[in-house]
Design a protein around this motif. Structure first.
Motif, mmCIF file in Angstrom:
data_model
loop_
_atom_site.group_PDB
_atom_site.id
_atom_site.type_symbol
_atom_site.label_atom_id
_atom_site.label_comp_id
_atom_site.label_asym_id
_atom_site.label_seq_id
_atom_site.Cartn_x
_atom_site.Cartn_y
_atom_site.Cartn_z
ATOM 1 N N THR A 185 7.586 -28.921 2.979
ATOM 2 C CA THR A 185 7.478 -29.952 1.983
ATOM 3 C C THR A 185 7.085 -31.297 2.729
ATOM 4 O O THR A 185 7.703 -31.725 3.366
ATOM 5 N N PRO A 186 5.717 -31.868 2.557
ATOM 6 C CA PRO A 186 5.557 -33.163 2.881
ATOM 7 C C PRO A 186 6.477 -33.834 2.407
ATOM 8 O O PRO A 186 7.093 -34.089 1.468
ATOM 9 N N CYS A 187 6.629 -34.850 3.524
ATOM 10 C CA CYS A 187 7.806 -36.103 3.173
ATOM 11 C C CYS A 187 7.431 -36.841 1.944
ATOM 12 O O CYS A 187 6.427 -37.299 1.704
ATOM 13 N N GLY A 188 8.430 -37.098 1.257
ATOM 14 C CA GLY A 188 8.365 -37.834 -0.278
ATOM 15 C C GLY A 188 7.978 -36.985 -1.270
ATOM 16 O O GLY A 188 7.975 -37.471 -2.533
ATOM 17 N N LYS A 189 7.347 -35.753 -1.217
ATOM 18 C CA LYS A 189 7.200 -34.937 -2.112
ATOM 19 C C LYS A 189 8.203 -33.986 -2.426
ATOM 20 O O LYS A 189 9.099 -33.568 -1.685
ATOM 21 N N PRO A 190 8.282 -33.795 -3.840
ATOM 22 C CA PRO A 190 9.140 -32.445 -4.441
ATOM 23 C C PRO A 190 9.012 -31.434 -3.591
ATOM 24 O O PRO A 190 7.807 -30.915 -3.232
ATOM 25 N N ALA A 191 10.014 -30.568 -3.693
ATOM 26 C CA ALA A 191 10.211 -28.985 -2.869
ATOM 27 C C ALA A 191 9.321 -28.220 -3.969
ATOM 28 O O ALA A 191 9.126 -28.531 -5.094
ATOM 29 N N ALA A 192 8.578 -27.290 -3.286
ATOM 30 C CA ALA A 192 8.054 -26.207 -3.853
ATOM 31 C C ALA A 192 8.787 -25.352 -4.721
ATOM 32 O O ALA A 192 9.987 -25.240 -4.272
ATOM 33 N N VAL A 193 8.776 -25.117 -5.946
ATOM 34 C CA VAL A 193 9.216 -24.315 -6.811
ATOM 35 C C VAL A 193 8.608 -23.224 -7.523
ATOM 36 O O VAL A 193 7.417 -23.033 -7.907
ATOM 37 N N ALA A 194 9.156 -22.085 -7.052
ATOM 38 C CA ALA A 194 8.527 -20.608 -7.461
ATOM 39 C C ALA A 194 9.261 -19.901 -8.590
ATOM 40 O O ALA A 194 10.220 -19.806 -8.514
ATOM 41 N N HIS A 195 8.553 -19.466 -9.495
ATOM 42 C CA HIS A 195 9.154 -18.691 -10.695
ATOM 43 C C HIS A 195 8.842 -17.121 -10.493
ATOM 44 O O HIS A 195 7.913 -16.844 -10.483
ATOM 45 N N TYR A 196 9.957 -16.386 -10.145
ATOM 46 C CA TYR A 196 9.807 -14.692 -10.160
ATOM 47 C C TYR A 196 10.203 -14.138 -11.239
ATOM 48 O O TYR A 196 10.965 -13.132 -11.549
ATOM 49 N N PHE A 197 9.588 -14.784 -12.487
ATOM 50 C CA PHE A 197 9.761 -14.382 -13.904
ATOM 51 C C PHE A 197 8.358 -14.229 -14.918
ATOM 52 O O PHE A 197 7.700 -15.060 -14.322
ATOM 53 N N THR A 198 8.501 -13.603 -15.765
ATOM 54 C CA THR A 198 7.505 -13.657 -16.732
ATOM 55 C C THR A 198 7.731 -14.325 -18.104
ATOM 56 O O THR A 198 8.768 -14.506 -18.170
ATOM 57 N N GLU A 199 6.732 -14.503 -18.782
ATOM 58 C CA GLU A 199 6.887 -14.968 -20.159
ATOM 59 C C GLU A 199 8.176 -13.832 -21.020
ATOM 60 O O GLU A 199 8.426 -14.461 -22.095
ATOM 61 N N LYS A 200 8.238 -12.611 -20.752
ATOM 62 C CA LYS A 200 8.976 -11.812 -21.484
ATOM 63 C C LYS A 200 10.402 -12.269 -20.910
ATOM 64 O O LYS A 200 11.256 -11.748 -21.963
ATOM 65 N N SER A 201 10.601 -12.829 -20.149
ATOM 66 C CA SER A 201 12.018 -13.268 -19.748
ATOM 67 C C SER A 201 12.336 -14.626 -20.471
ATOM 68 O O SER A 201 11.599 -15.673 -20.326
#
Length: 405
Positions: A13-29
């Motif tokens: 993560t570049p300094c000063g930027k928020p961490a990357a967030v990954a979603h391992y779910f679909t709209e069905k959940s």
């Protein structure tokens, strides 16, 4: 591949930027907006590098449950009190053709009686060596913890037969570090003015927490083993560990520490249970190489759809409804003498475990091996402690007489 939110990849993560967030779910959940907001808030925490959210994601007290987060700093509050909580899957030496639900339920009611508390067990001896105060050793605890006898409902791929057999019975134990983890967390909060900035893993405070954390993780795994041994003893059979997978802990990684909160910390080549509810199917899955991108984390269960408070009034309002909460479609029974807990842990409180598994498989994290049906689920019984103490006293007097012999 998960849907990353942020400009960077999963591990930097570049300094000063928020961490990357990954979603391992679909709209069905179905995911609560407040849980997604908690993920976004975590992304702003100092040292946070990347976060993975899973289909069982739901809001928690200090952060969301059902996520894994890589950080250069330690955040004990993300793990919480039940350090080392996890699930152990065991094979019972009890063929399904000889299994009787009502007889097993009657036997399992003795699981946590004090008279059964002094078993001679290598696992128990090891656990006691970890900590002097182990008064809750071999006990399940409250909330969503349980000990459940299961059988295979369906084998979902040919390779499943290597691990599971339709003719056998199995035991799924969900428990953690009990009062040990709670005391460690309380001491950590008391000893640090604020945990908002996290702890430096190399600092005295960071080293101290990691040391006690590791103790809790080991203790919790042994606690599940002892619970399984007790269950096997009351059922008059033997038990064998298949897999033990914690889901409340931190693990060291190349770029920091991964925080697993309600996310199963899996390994390549292993298998892992994903719990449903006491009236729905659970699953056994094989983590795939694709799980490396999610920090070798997957869902540990269906995840709550409604919190405990909101379950009251939804079900269990009549005697017939309350009785229905203790039965399921496979003829299985639940042992839960606490009326409030029975309502809070009703099947309707949880999401669809089948959808959770489908989402994980769709993202290339797991391969489903089997669906498991619940036969007897132990939650909590009313124990006559005075009578149990009298029984224990009689046993000790008898042992002394035999020694004098």
């Amino acid at each position: 591949m998960g849907n990353f939110i942020g400009d960077s990849g999963p591990d930097t993560t570049p300094c000063g930027k928020p961490a990357a967030v990954a979603h391992y779910f679909t709209e069905k959940s179905w995911i609560e907006g407040s849980a997604l907001q908690q993920l976004a808030d975590m992304a702003q925490m100092p040292g946070m590098l990347s976060i993975a959210g899973f289909p069982d994601l739901h809001p928690g007290k200090y952060g969301p449950v059902g996520m894994a987060a890589l950080s250069t700093r330690l955040y004990p509050q993300l793990i919480g009190t039940d350090i080392g909580c996890g699930m152990g899957l065991f094979e019972l030496d009890l063929p399904l053709r000889k299994f009787k639900i009502e007889k097993a339920a009657e036997a399992l009611r003795q699981l946590e009686t004090p008279a059964f508390g002094q078993m001679n067990s290598e696992a128990m001896d090891n656990a006691r060596s970890l900590v002097a105060k182990a008064d809750t050793l071999g006990t399940i605890g409250g909330g969503n913890h349980f000990c459940e006898i299961q059988a295979v409902d369906e084998l979902l791929c040919p390779e499943a037969s290597v691990h599971l057999d339709r003719q056998k019975t199995y035991l799924l134990v969900h428990s953690g570090s009990r009062n040990l983890g709670a005391s460690v967390f309380a001491e950590t909060l008391a000893g640090n003015a604020s945990l908002d900035e996290g702890l430096d893993p190399a600092s005295d405070a960071g080293i101290a927490w990691l040391t006690r954390h590791d103790l809790c993780v080991d203790w919790a795994a042994l606690n599940r083993q002892i619970i399984a041994e007790r269950a096997a003893a009351v059922l008059r059979t033997e038990v064998r560990l298949i897999a033990d997978v914690p889901h409340n802990l931190v693990r060291a990684a190349a770029h920091g520490h991964v925080h697993y909160k309600g996310a199963a910390a899996v390994t390549a080549g292993g298998i892992a249970p994903i719990a449903g509810s006491r009236a729905s199917l659970s699953y056994v899955v094989e983590p795939l190489a694709g799980a490396a991108i999610s920090h070798w984390a997957i869902s540990h269960g269906a995840g709550r759809k409604y919190d405990r408070r909101n379950m009251h009034g939804r079900t269990g309002n009549t005697r017939s409804e309350r009785e229905g909460l203790l039965r399921n479609a496979w003829g299985g029974v639940a042992i839960c003498d606490d009326r409030r807990l029975a309502v809070e842990e009703a099947a309707g409180a949880y999401k669809n475990a089948a959808q959770v598994v489908e989402d994980l498989a769709g993202h290339g994290l797991v391969r489903p091996l089997a669906a498991m049906k619940p036969l007897v689920t132990y939650k909590k019984v009313d124990i006559d402690h005075d009578e149990a103490k009298r029984d224990k006293g009689r046993e000790r007097r008898q042992e002394r007489r035999q020694k004098r012999g």
